[in-house]
Structure formats: C-alpha cells, structure tokens
Design a protein around this motif. Structure first.
Motif, mmCIF file in Angstrom:
data_model
loop_
_atom_site.group_PDB
_atom_site.id
_atom_site.type_symbol
_atom_site.label_atom_id
_atom_site.label_comp_id
_atom_site.label_asym_id
_atom_site.label_seq_id
_atom_site.Cartn_x
_atom_site.Cartn_y
_atom_site.Cartn_z
ATOM 1 N N ARG A 131 0.455 -1.731 -5.047
ATOM 2 C CA ARG A 131 -0.523 -2.621 -5.403
ATOM 3 C C ARG A 131 -0.957 -2.289 -7.009
ATOM 4 O O ARG A 131 -1.299 -3.250 -7.636
ATOM 5 C CB ARG A 131 -1.848 -2.335 -4.425
ATOM 6 C CG ARG A 131 -2.729 -3.511 -4.798
ATOM 7 C CD ARG A 131 -3.963 -3.389 -3.714
ATOM 8 N NE ARG A 131 -3.513 -3.576 -2.370
ATOM 9 C CZ ARG A 131 -3.218 -4.869 -1.991
ATOM 10 N NH1 ARG A 131 -3.594 -6.044 -2.620
ATOM 11 N NH2 ARG A 131 -2.844 -5.169 -0.692
ATOM 12 N N ASP A 132 -1.058 -1.015 -7.248
ATOM 13 C CA ASP A 132 -1.346 -0.566 -8.684
ATOM 14 C C ASP A 132 -0.409 -1.073 -9.545
ATOM 15 O O ASP A 132 -0.706 -1.500 -10.733
ATOM 16 C CB ASP A 132 -1.330 0.785 -8.722
ATOM 17 C CG ASP A 132 -2.676 1.576 -7.803
ATOM 18 O OD1 ASP A 132 -3.616 1.138 -8.069
ATOM 19 O OD2 ASP A 132 -2.046 2.713 -7.312
ATOM 20 N N ARG B 132 -2.400 9.025 -5.563
ATOM 21 C CA ARG B 132 -2.800 7.969 -4.809
ATOM 22 C C ARG B 132 -1.856 6.340 -5.186
ATOM 23 O O ARG B 132 -2.241 5.311 -4.669
ATOM 24 C CB ARG B 132 -4.075 7.717 -4.752
ATOM 25 C CG ARG B 132 -4.846 8.430 -4.159
ATOM 26 C CD ARG B 132 -6.458 8.329 -4.418
ATOM 27 N NE ARG B 132 -6.980 8.289 -5.736
ATOM 28 C CZ ARG B 132 -8.179 8.288 -6.296
ATOM 29 N NH1 ARG B 132 -8.954 7.803 -5.258
ATOM 30 N NH2 ARG B 132 -8.458 8.041 -7.200
ATOM 31 N N THR C 181 0.205 3.373 -5.630
ATOM 32 C CA THR C 181 0.882 2.369 -4.569
ATOM 33 C C THR C 181 1.473 1.059 -5.507
ATOM 34 O O THR C 181 1.222 1.084 -6.656
ATOM 35 C CB THR C 181 -0.318 1.888 -3.515
ATOM 36 O OG1 THR C 181 -1.128 1.019 -4.478
ATOM 37 C CG2 THR C 181 -0.792 2.773 -2.982
ATOM 38 N N GLU D 34 0.871 -1.236 0.072
ATOM 39 C CA GLU D 34 -0.029 0.006 0.063
ATOM 40 C C GLU D 34 0.978 1.362 0.300
ATOM 41 O O GLU D 34 0.180 2.282 -0.082
ATOM 42 C CB GLU D 34 -0.989 -0.225 1.178
ATOM 43 C CG GLU D 34 -1.855 -1.195 1.327
ATOM 44 C CD GLU D 34 -2.527 -1.565 0.197
ATOM 45 O OE1 GLU D 34 -3.138 -0.333 -0.663
ATOM 46 O OE2 GLU D 34 -3.006 -2.657 -0.409
ATOM 47 N N ARG D 35 2.230 1.138 0.095
ATOM 48 C CA ARG D 35 2.860 2.374 0.102
ATOM 49 C C ARG D 35 3.489 2.906 -1.285
ATOM 50 O O ARG D 35 3.120 2.094 -2.283
ATOM 51 C CB ARG D 35 4.246 2.103 0.589
ATOM 52 C CG ARG D 35 5.310 1.368 0.292
ATOM 53 C CD ARG D 35 6.541 1.299 1.082
ATOM 54 N NE ARG D 35 7.583 0.671 0.588
ATOM 55 C CZ ARG D 35 8.554 0.811 -0.435
ATOM 56 N NH1 ARG D 35 8.408 2.069 -0.942
ATOM 57 N NH2 ARG D 35 9.296 0.181 -0.887
ATOM 58 N N ARG D 36 3.524 4.159 -1.389
ATOM 59 C CA ARG D 36 3.921 4.825 -2.659
ATOM 60 C C ARG D 36 5.297 4.344 -3.218
ATOM 61 O O ARG D 36 6.272 4.434 -2.327
ATOM 62 C CB ARG D 36 3.698 6.237 -2.586
ATOM 63 C CG ARG D 36 3.920 7.245 -3.798
ATOM 64 C CD ARG D 36 3.612 8.712 -3.498
ATOM 65 N NE ARG D 36 4.168 9.378 -4.630
ATOM 66 C CZ ARG D 36 3.122 9.743 -5.544
ATOM 67 N NH1 ARG D 36 2.089 8.985 -5.587
ATOM 68 N NH2 ARG D 36 3.479 10.694 -6.451
#
Length: 223
Positions: free
Chosen positions: A67-68, A63, A65, A2-4
């Motif tokens: 995950r993206d 936003r 992350t 979840e971190r950038r």
C-alpha cells in the motif's frame, strides 16, 4: 496490499520506473540524505540505485507494505504503474482464495513433501550458496523468512530451519506457494550456482507434489 514486499518483487514490479527519486521522496522512512547517498554511490546506474533504495527502505521501515508503494507511485505521478501493480496484487489475492480449497490436512502433507525435497537437496544447496550466503540473507530477511539472529549468523542450516518453521504456519496452498517463491527468489538473487540450485529445487518441488498429491504447485512468483 497489506503484505510486505520483497526486494525482488520491487525490482520486478518497478522495472519501468525511471524517475525514482520522486517516488522515493514519498516512501515513509526515506529521507533526502538517503537519496543523495544512493545517487552518489551508484552514479549512472539507475537499476542499481533502485535496488539499493528498496533494500534501504525495507531495512529501516519495518511496517512497509505494498500500500505504501502504491501511494508513493500515485503521489509521484506514476498512476498507470500504480494501477498495474494493484491489478497484479488483486490477481495474487484471487489465487490465494483458490488455494484455500486444499484442506488443512492436505496442506500438512504438502508441507512434508516440500521439506522432504529440501532435505534431499540440502547438501547441494549449501554448497551452491557457500560463497554468496552473506548476499542472500538480506533478501530472505526482508521477505520475512529468517529472523534477525539467523541474518547475523548467515548459517544455511539455520536458514532452512526458519523456512520450515514458517512453512508450518501456513494455512492454505496459496500461502505455501508464496512462501516457497520467496525462498527461491532469495536463493536465486545472486545468480550463478545459487540460481541453478534454486531452479533445480523449484522443478523438483513441482514434480514431487504432482506425483504424490496430484496437485499443480504454482510457483509463478519465482522470477
């Protein structure tokens, strides 16, 4: 996950990605005209095309992350690479858990040592970054180290001030290590004198922390 991510992390993790356009089409915020412009302005240089893509994505999609990134890789038929990055991030998370064994009071003392070393090398770092600071600030901004105001002013004293403020917010050793790595990577991103200065700062941080606190300071994310 979840971190950038930072630009340098994306460059490192996605080094083997050659068919980047399919991946880019699945990144939230990236549109076809972005891809067309990147390809037109950086012909025949895949590595530079990817770097420009990463900078563009992090600049327009706040936003973003990891995950993206994983999702875009899976959708673009790059499952093996997605799995490899997931494993790296998992190991990073395990390292963060181990870093929590350092008490809050010791983290505060650790931070004071980090600041002290940085202050002692301030003049050298400022001189080394003088000609490349405008190229450094985008990486530091995308890493969340500096504010929008500091990015616009590109002032080294303000950069150090924002870094120290971020440092004070960290709750455990691993968070401190990750922040320091991001700072070092931002300084080193242009190579040359700034890379040499970052290398020197990295070595001095490790040495001073070992001598003063008998702690092995892990800067494994400094590329």
């Amino acid at each position: 996950m979840e971190r950038r991510p930072t630009v340098l992390e994306l460059v490192d993790f996605l080094r083997t990605l050659t068919k980047w356009t399919n991946f880019a089409q699945n990144l939230p915020g990236i549109e076809e005209h972005h891809i067309d412009k990147i390809k037109a302005e950086n012909k025949d240089d895949i590595d530079e095309q990817k770097r420009v893509l990463f900078n563009k994505w992090l600049a327009i999609y706040h936003r973003a992350t990891f995950r993206d990134v994983i999702s875009a890789l899976e959708k673009s038929q790059n499952g093996d690479l997605a799995e490899s990055i997931s494993e790296k991030l998992k190991r990073e998370g395990e390292g963060a858990s181990r870093g929590m064994t350092v008490s809050a009071s010791n983290v505060s003392k650790l931070n004071e040592t980090i600041k002290g070393v940085l202050d002692s090398k301030f003049a050298v770092l400022k001189s080394a970054t003088k000609n490349s600071i405008k190229s450094i600030v985008p990486e530091l901004f995308s890493s969340g180290i500096i504010s929008e105001e500091v990015r616009e002013k590109a002032d080294f004293s303000m950069i150090v001030g924002d870094f120290k403020s971020n440092l004070d917010l960290k709750k455990n050793k691993r968070e401190v290590e990750v922040l320091c790595c991001k700072f070092l990577n931002g300084l080193a991103c242009q190579g040359g004198p700034t890379r040499a200065a970052a290398d020197s700062l990295c070595g001095e941080w490790k040495k001073s922390i070992k001598e003063k606190h008998d702690i092995d300071f892990n800067l494994d994310q400094y590329f």
